[in-house]
Design an enzyme around this catalytic site. Sequence first.
Site, PDB file in Angstrom:
ATOM      1  N   ASP A 193       8.979 -27.650-119.391  1.00 29.49           N
ATOM      2  CA  ASP A 193       8.590 -26.744-118.501  1.00 29.49           C
ATOM      3  C   ASP A 193       7.739 -25.818-118.976  1.00 29.49           C
ATOM      4  O   ASP A 193       8.265 -24.824-119.837  1.00 29.49           O
ATOM      5  CB  ASP A 193       9.987 -26.008-118.083  1.00 29.49           C
ATOM      6  N   HIS A 198       7.317 -18.073-119.272  1.00 29.90           N
ATOM      7  CA  HIS A 198       8.400 -18.095-120.359  1.00 29.90           C
ATOM      8  C   HIS A 198       7.852 -17.896-121.710  1.00 29.90           C
ATOM      9  O   HIS A 198       8.285 -17.936-122.655  1.00 29.90           O
ATOM     10  CB  HIS A 198       9.204 -19.363-120.203  1.00 29.90           C
ATOM     11  N   ILE A 213      10.546 -14.279-120.195  1.00 37.31           N
ATOM     12  CA  ILE A 213      12.022 -14.538-119.981  1.00 37.31           C
ATOM     13  C   ILE A 213      12.335 -15.835-120.270  1.00 37.31           C
ATOM     14  O   ILE A 213      11.652 -16.766-120.424  1.00 37.31           O
ATOM     15  CB  ILE A 213      12.290 -14.263-118.512  1.00 37.31           C
TER      16      ILE A 213
END
Length: 294
Positions: A193, A198, A213
């Site tokens: 991912d 992120h 995050i």
Amino acid sequence: MPIDPAKAIGASLPEQRFTWSSSDVLLYHLGIGAGSRAGDATDPAALRYTLDSDALTVLPSFGVVAPTFHVTEPPSLDMPGCDIDLASVLHGSQEIHVDGPIPASGEAVVSTRIAEVWDKGKAAVIVQEGVATTPAGEPLWTVRSSIFVRGEGGFGGERGPSTALPVPDRAPDAVAAYDVTEQQALLYRLCGDRNPLHADPAFAAKAGFPKPILHGLCSYGIVLREATALLLDGDATRVAGFGARFAGIVFPGETISVEAWDDGPKILIRATISSEDPDRDGAPVLADCYVVKR
């Protein structure tokens, strides 16, 4: 029109054929915090997740990420009838149900379709369902997930069901806490991912966050691993299914508190942030969260 339910609902997505190895499983387990506590390097229970031996056991949440584990580009949002921006997307919910223990290596194909599109007013929710099988057609697992697309509601569609899975009105049967490391999202992104939300501070700011995050699916895996340790003796083969709604964000460096209730065929779970910051202490991480026992 960014979202056209008439085109989207029922549409099939491209079939995905994929393989995985024990190295992928080990990296995934490390990405969700396995082996991080003092003593885990010699603890047989912890080594079931982190040592490539005959005892290696696959946490069922691995099945959610296995099809895209080797993808190095940001996730694609190329779905029929859905013209949406990655910066507007948050993971809404995730379920997986396994037909048996996931092998430590294998080959599979997953067929996915758009099951529902809900109009929440200021946002849209897109629900996908997928079935993973061996190349011979033997079932391995099924997944159901939703994404929350900010700013794309108001197209006149159905609002969708409102369901809740409350925890019992008593003290939890077991509790745990996991300290998310500062590099956790950077490690977990190697599990397929590469959403810049992120990792890239500028992209996170564009999406409205003060810093990158943690992946929702990283929190998802952490909570399943902790619940399995709390009430299933750390035996991942006793997990038949796991589902949750993503109720809040986690920043690297925070602590996830897990409360678990043994509720017969299921374990019910509440996951929240434990923090010295009063604005973050008690903030939800996962809601409507459960483990189905085998």
